[in-house]
Design an enzyme around this catalytic site. Sequence first.
Site, mmCIF file in Angstrom:
data_model
loop_
_atom_site.group_PDB
_atom_site.id
_atom_site.type_symbol
_atom_site.label_atom_id
_atom_site.label_comp_id
_atom_site.label_asym_id
_atom_site.label_seq_id
_atom_site.Cartn_x
_atom_site.Cartn_y
_atom_site.Cartn_z
ATOM 1 N N ASP A 141 0.858 -1.194 0.000
ATOM 2 C CA ASP A 141 0.000 0.000 0.000
ATOM 3 C C ASP A 141 0.894 1.245 0.000
ATOM 4 O OD1 ASP A 141 -1.991 1.865 0.303
ATOM 5 O OD2 ASP A 141 -2.491 1.320 2.371
ATOM 6 N N ASP B 292 -3.364 2.471 -5.689
ATOM 7 C CA ASP B 292 -2.160 2.460 -4.852
ATOM 8 C C ASP B 292 -2.061 1.227 -3.954
ATOM 9 O OD1 ASP B 292 -4.143 3.113 -3.017
ATOM 10 O OD2 ASP B 292 -2.812 4.395 -1.853
ATOM 11 N N GLU B 293 -2.745 0.166 -4.332
ATOM 12 C CA GLU B 293 -2.710 -1.053 -3.514
ATOM 13 C C GLU B 293 -2.584 -2.296 -4.387
ATOM 14 O OE1 GLU B 293 -5.672 -1.654 -0.220
ATOM 15 O OE2 GLU B 293 -6.230 0.336 -0.947
#
Length: 414
Positions: A11, A106-107
């Site tokens: 993350d 973003d993960e």
Amino acid sequence: MPTNRIIAHVDMDSFFVSCERLVDPSLTGKPVVVGGRRGERGVVASASYESRKFGVKSGMPIMTAEKLCPKAIFIPGNHRLYSKYSRKVYALLRRVAPVVEYASIDEFYLDFTGCEDLYGHDLEVMAKKVQESIFKRTKLTCSVAIATNKYVAKIAGKTVKPSSGSKTGIVVVPAGEEQSFLANLPIERLHGAGEKTQPRLKEMRIIRIGDIVPMPLVKLQKAFGPSAGSWLYEAARGMGSDEVHPFHYAKSIGHETTFEKDTDNPEQIHQTLAWLSEKGCYRLRRIGKRARTVTLKLRYDDFQTITRAKTIPETNDDVAVMKTAYELFQESHVRKRKIRLLGVSLSKFEAGEEVEWLFPEMSSKKKDALYQSVDAIKRRYGFHKLEKAASLDPKEADREGKGGASSFQKPKIK
Ligand SMILES: [Mg+2]
């Protein structure tokens, strides 16, 4: 006994802000809020840790953030930039781990099962390797959490964010310790227990995740309903899926927009719903899917938010979705207040083979062919060129939505 899997959740740290800082290093160390300019009506998409100290959070109105942290620097957001970095990270991770799932901009989830030898059976070394290679390639930092399933890895990742004082950004939850790891975490950390469930849990004096464990399944189901009850039962025990999907499968496609001015104008509402439905269907057709569930989101000017869903025969037909969205709107809109935001999302996808059209006047083959040519034109000229009369000139309604957090879509990654 099946062997435990080794799943890493990666993350990125305050991703949008970090990307902005790469472009403009003078932002480093300052409170930065991405999502809209000062005085605009958008919502916070990402806040730097310096501004979070003042209580600024993603999802809150820009104006509230301004009040909490008047010194913050407000940036509208640059989705192209974030997508570029997201793709860079994704491409890199695909060389680091055998299976990578693109979970959001973003993960990422990585399945390292079978790679233990490469890292001397030390999962912390493995995590460090991931972090270092991302930093080397992009100068971006991230947390890496390793567990036996995606759910526990995701929750664990949040415990090692810079804001929680972690120096390393790395956490490993060993196999068999999932439940005990979660037990001491505050109930707010129970990812997936949302706006409705959290207050109810508090009413029941559940403060830590572990407080759920002694509760019998029947009791949980009685309090939260059959499916939410059994979900809570499993979540508190650290049970979750360990299937890392090698490609990005969107689970839902949706768009929402905040009106520039709160509205109760029926025509504007109808046009906006039509336009949101068309946008969703267009994206569905692009990935060759049909949806079975249409969800409407309605937010009043006092921030009360209603979401309501309906299951229909699977479709990616604009008219069918639009009709359902409008029905849902009529059912939900019961207050005499102005509306601030509308959203339409589509979920429960099925591969697009057989279709049951709600409007059978045209054969589905013909309709598919028609949509294919319509979509080809849309792709060529941008979305606005070809739309049904009902959704003409949606820009009026969407001006803010374009710059706001709601328009941050996941990039398409092939
Ligand atoms: Mg993040």
